[in-house]
Design a protein around this motif. Structure first.
Motif, PDB file in Angstrom:
ATOM      1  N   LEU A 108       0.247  -3.742  -6.212  1.00 47.59           N
ATOM      2  CA  LEU A 108       0.736  -2.148  -5.993  1.00 47.59           C
ATOM      3  C   LEU A 108      -0.860  -1.482  -5.763  1.00 47.59           C
ATOM      4  O   LEU A 108      -1.624  -1.442  -6.607  1.00 47.59           O
ATOM      5  N   VAL A 109      -0.857  -0.864  -4.691  1.00 47.18           N
ATOM      6  CA  VAL A 109      -2.094  -0.040  -4.230  1.00 47.18           C
ATOM      7  C   VAL A 109      -1.790   1.270  -3.777  1.00 47.18           C
ATOM      8  O   VAL A 109      -0.847   1.486  -3.074  1.00 47.18           O
ATOM      9  N   THR A 132       0.918  -0.950  -0.091  1.00 50.52           N
ATOM     10  CA  THR A 132      -0.143  -0.078  -0.146  1.00 50.52           C
ATOM     11  C   THR A 132       0.996   1.270   0.153  1.00 50.52           C
ATOM     12  O   THR A 132       2.027   1.200   0.305  1.00 50.52           O
ATOM     13  N   GLY A 133       0.514   2.212  -0.633  1.00 51.53           N
ATOM     14  CA  GLY A 133       1.166   3.430  -0.645  1.00 51.53           C
ATOM     15  C   GLY A 133       2.359   3.352  -1.479  1.00 51.53           C
ATOM     16  O   GLY A 133       3.498   3.711  -1.399  1.00 51.53           O
ATOM     17  N   ALA A 134       2.287   2.491  -2.534  1.00 55.20           N
ATOM     18  CA  ALA A 134       3.150   2.040  -3.527  1.00 55.20           C
ATOM     19  C   ALA A 134       3.580   3.006  -4.347  1.00 55.20           C
ATOM     20  O   ALA A 134       4.744   2.595  -5.226  1.00 55.20           O
ATOM     21  N   SER A 162      -1.585  -3.363 -10.639  1.00 55.24           N
ATOM     22  CA  SER A 162      -1.974  -2.065  -9.745  1.00 55.24           C
ATOM     23  C   SER A 162      -3.496  -1.998  -9.688  1.00 55.24           C
ATOM     24  O   SER A 162      -4.558  -2.460 -10.597  1.00 55.24           O
ATOM     25  N   PHE A 163      -3.914  -1.233  -8.394  1.00 53.01           N
ATOM     26  CA  PHE A 163      -5.327  -0.952  -8.272  1.00 53.01           C
ATOM     27  C   PHE A 163      -5.217   0.306  -7.466  1.00 53.01           C
ATOM     28  O   PHE A 163      -4.686   0.468  -6.209  1.00 53.01           O
ATOM     29  N   ALA A 164      -6.021   1.231  -8.091  1.00 49.95           N
ATOM     30  CA  ALA A 164      -6.235   2.682  -7.196  1.00 49.95           C
ATOM     31  C   ALA A 164      -7.099   2.355  -6.198  1.00 49.95           C
ATOM     32  O   ALA A 164      -8.497   2.130  -6.444  1.00 49.95           O
ATOM     33  N   ALA A 165      -6.660   2.875  -4.762  1.00 45.46           N
ATOM     34  CA  ALA A 165      -7.742   2.684  -3.740  1.00 45.46           C
ATOM     35  C   ALA A 165      -7.183   3.718  -2.584  1.00 45.46           C
ATOM     36  O   ALA A 165      -5.949   3.679  -2.556  1.00 45.46           O
TER      37      ALA A 165
END
Length: 260
Positions: free
Chosen positions: A41-42, A18-20, A67-70
């Motif tokens: 990666l988030v 997270t915070g990648a 990757s995934f935006a969250a």
């Protein structure tokens, strides 16, 4: 097969970070990729995250980078992350809780919404990410969680009391989960950085007098780099660290040992 070399590699692992997209999270992604781990990666900024994903795919062609935006401080977004992982059918074995934030000020100056936001971003998000990851990690023979804490969780620094409170609680969560989840084959550790050269720290370090004061309290006499924290995180993920759990590893240039 050279078992000692294998102990210092992460082939066959998939790491959720997270915070990648920036700072310590990005450096950790690069470090784990270099050791052979596939990356999940988030981060909140989808456009920037996409750029990072392309860059890492180019630099490490032998691994998978997804990757995934969250915003993991939001419950709905956390659930979406793990729905994504379930759809990928990717065996998750490493979780790096790096997302966080701060708003430094005097204790009496905080509004309730301001300090609660710090708790949501730094502590509750990591707590819930661990709980959601547990069923996945428990299926792997050598799973690990690394929480990104801070020296502010162990001593007073000028980050504001809510930040220090969240990091201290994150360190204790690390110890509790290490004991609870050892039976499930999940090691849980944390790193505790001092000042690291990131976008977040640059405004404070731009003050020459303040920088001198920081360096005066740092035996190694310099600011740390994100890659140095990433290396510590990577070690705690490695099979070579298989008997290390429940530890808070300071990455601080000697700050916590300085004394008078």
């Amino acid at each position: 097969m050279n078992t000692r070399i294998d102990a210092w590699q992460l082939h066959g692992h998939s790491a959720l970070i997270t915070g990648a997209s920036k700072g310590i999270g990005y450096a950790t992604a690069r470090e784990l990729a270099g050791l052979g781990a596939n990356l999940l990666l988030v981060a909140r900024d989808e456009d920037y995250l996409d750029q990072v994903c392309v860059e890492l795919t180019d630099d490490f062609p032998g691994i998978d980078v997804l990757s995934f935006a969250a915003d993991v401080s939001e419950a709905e977004d956390r659930m979406a992350v793990f729905d994504w992982i379930a759809d990928l059918q990717t065996p998750l074995s490493l979780l790096i809780n790096n997302a966080g934030g701060n708003r430094p000020m005097a204790t009496l100056d905080y509004q309730a919404a301001e300090y609660r936001e710090i708790f949501e971003r730094n502590l509750f998000s990591a707590y819930e990410m661990c709980r959601l990851a547990h069923p996945h990690l428990a299926q792997h023979a050598n799973a690990a969680i690394v929480n990104v804490g801070s020296v502010s969780g162990q001593t007073h620094v000028r980050t504001g009391s809510p930040y220090g409170m969240t990091k201290a609680a994150l360190h204790q969560l690390t110890r509790n989960l290490a004991v609870e989840w050892a039976i499930d084959g999940i090691r849980v550790n944390a790193v505790a950085p001092w000042y690291i050269r990131t976008q977040r720290s640059e405004p404070a370090l731009a003050d020459a007098d303040y920088l001198d004061e920081v360096l005066d309290h740092t035996p190694l006499r310099r600011i740390g780099e994100p890659e140095e924290v990433a290396a510590a995180i990577a070690f705690l993920c490695l099979p070579a660290a298989s008997y290390v759990t429940g530890q808070i590893l300071a990455v601080d240039g000697g700050f916590l040992s300085y004394g008078f």
